[in-house]
Design an enzyme around this catalytic site. Structure first.
Site, PDB file in Angstrom:
ATOM      1  CB  SER A 124      -1.026  -0.066   1.200  1.00  0.00           C
ATOM      2  OG  SER A 124      -1.575   1.042   1.160  1.00  0.00           O
ATOM      3  CB  THR A 125       0.919   3.753   2.158  1.00  0.00           C
ATOM      4  OG1 THR A 125      -0.034   4.106   2.179  1.00  0.00           O
ATOM      5  CG2 THR A 125       1.658   5.515   2.776  1.00  0.00           C
ATOM      6  CG  HIS A 143      -4.746  -0.769  -0.876  1.00  0.00           C
ATOM      7  ND1 HIS A 143      -4.061  -1.324   0.844  1.00  0.00           N
ATOM      8  CD2 HIS A 143      -5.278  -2.506  -1.180  1.00  0.00           C
ATOM      9  CE1 HIS A 143      -4.417  -2.171   0.295  1.00  0.00           C
ATOM     10  NE2 HIS A 143      -4.630  -2.423   0.305  1.00  0.00           N
ATOM     11  CG  MET A 147      -0.637   3.808   6.541  1.00  0.00           C
ATOM     12  SD  MET A 147      -0.099   4.045   8.340  1.00  0.00           S
ATOM     13  CE  MET A 147      -1.463   3.757   9.680  1.00  0.00           C
ATOM     14  CG  ASP A 204      -5.758  -5.521   2.840  1.00  0.00           C
ATOM     15  OD1 ASP A 204      -6.222  -6.595   2.754  1.00  0.00           O
ATOM     16  OD2 ASP A 204      -5.842  -4.779   1.688  1.00  0.00           O
TER      17      ASP A 204
END
Length: 376
Positions: free
Chosen positions: A197-198, A224, A315, A318
């Site tokens: 993600s991030t 993401h 973050m 998931d």
């Protein structure tokens, strides 16, 4: 003012409150956008707009003067664009997280990925072009990402990544291209699923180029990302990957030496009776695609011993539950170590829940993937 508190002490309290706020520098060539961003950011009591800059050169000077905690940076600006300005700023101030405010166009997406690879913390997509009159649509996202950037950015790793952003050398690039024509096995031996993600776009560029052209596994990447960005991102990863890599479409068939990026806005699943990929609008999860959903689908289709799960920077949690299931079923699970994760959320959750068999820095993940794939 509270009764009984002297004016001098009240001023002192006000100063202390202001000192504890997150100072934001807004950089955009549009006066309308600067005003809209300022008003939006100031609605949150934890944030303070320390100043605004009208172009890249102005931003460099304002950083020296204001020493902000976080910067929001437009890309397309006169005098000096945001990408160039960001590189100057991060060279001298690598500890300051930069959030790119980008348009949803294809050109905007490509430039955004370049910015992320060069050290930007994250990005927010403008809902309607260069000057967005409806910026309020992403207002909450901007505020949340400013707070996340200030609180969770692994500043040590940001510094290291910025200093080594050119580590993918011409020699390695030539090696990848030379091997890209290797004969590939149409069979499917194993499936590798990477969740991120991030901080993901930069982190993946430390892993994807280092995989083998003759990898005896199919690769699925779940990042993401908004739907309008995944097509361009897949093309960018495809240029760095030593084997064919594309944005996944319904009906694509998994095979050794083939890579797929989960498209934004959908869940990426595998048919239980075969290798074909399918896209689904359900289940609805906070992130579409979801790492958990894809990993569990692959696990059900192929069994634990044929699956390699990888969780990198991001973050939240998931993918953590799916990693636990993969490991329990006999698969290999790999989590990025805190020393390189820009945001140590998703890998931390997997580690704490016992879902990470191997924990290594990002630059060792490719080797661990190859080792796991070759296990009999």
């Amino acid at each position: 003012m509270l009764s009984g508190i002297s004016p001098m002490f009240a001023v002192f309290l006000q100063v202390m409150v202001m000192k504890n706020k997150i100072k934001v520098l807004v950089v955009d060539d549009s006066a309308l956008m600067r005003k809209a961003l300022r008003e939006m950011i100031m609605t949150d009591e934890e944030l303070d707009v320390a100043g605004a800059a009208r172009d890249g050169k102005d931003a460099i000077e304002k950083v020296k003067e204001l020493k902000p905690d976080v910067i929001t940076m437009d890309i397309n600006m006169p005098e000096m664009d945001g990408l160039t300005s960001m590189q100057y700023i991060l060279n001298d101030n690598p500890e300051i997280p930069v959030i790119i405010i980008s348009s949803l166009t294809q050109d905007g997406a490509l430039t955004t990925f370049e910015a992320l690879a060069l050290g930007a913390f994250d990005f927010v997509a403008k809902p309607s072009g260069t000057v967005s009159s409806n910026l309020h649509i992403v207002g909450r996202e901007i505020i949340e990402k400013i707070k996340l950037a200030h609180k969770h950015a692994n500043r040590k790793n940001l510094r290291n990544r910025i200093r080594t952003r050119n580590s993918f050398s011409g020699t390695r690039e030539a090696e990848v291209r030379a091997n890209s024509g290797a004969v590939r096995n149409p069979e499917l031996s194993k499936v590798v699923v990477i969740g991120v993600s991030t901080g993901g776009p930069g982190a993946l560029m430390e892993v994807i180029p280092m995989l083998r052209a003759d990898l005896k596994a199919a690769l699925i990447v779940v990042q993401h990302m908004p739907p309008s960005f995944t097509s361009s991102f897949a093309k960018r990863l495809g240029k760095a990957c030593p084997f064919p890599f594309k944005e996944a479409e319904a009906g694509d068939v998994l095979a050794d030496g083939r890579g797929f990026l989960a498209p934004g806005g959908y869940q990426l699943l595998v048919h239980r009776d075969g290798r074909m990929l399918r896209l689904s609008a359900s289940p609805v999860t906070p992130f579409m695609p979801s790492v958990n959903v894809t990993m569990e689908s692959v696990l059900k289709a192929y069994g634990g011993k044929n699956v390699v799960g990888v969780l990198m920077t991001g973050m939240g949690d998931d993918g953590a539950d799916a990693m636990v299931k993969i490991r329990a079923a006999g698969g290999v699970t790999i989590a990025e170590d805190e020393s390189t994760a820009i945001v140590f959320g998703m890998p931390r959750a997997a580690i704490e829940r016992g879902g990470a068999e191997i924990v290594v820095p990002s630059y060792r993940i490719a080797d661990e993937i190859v080792r796991a794939v070759n296990l009999k």
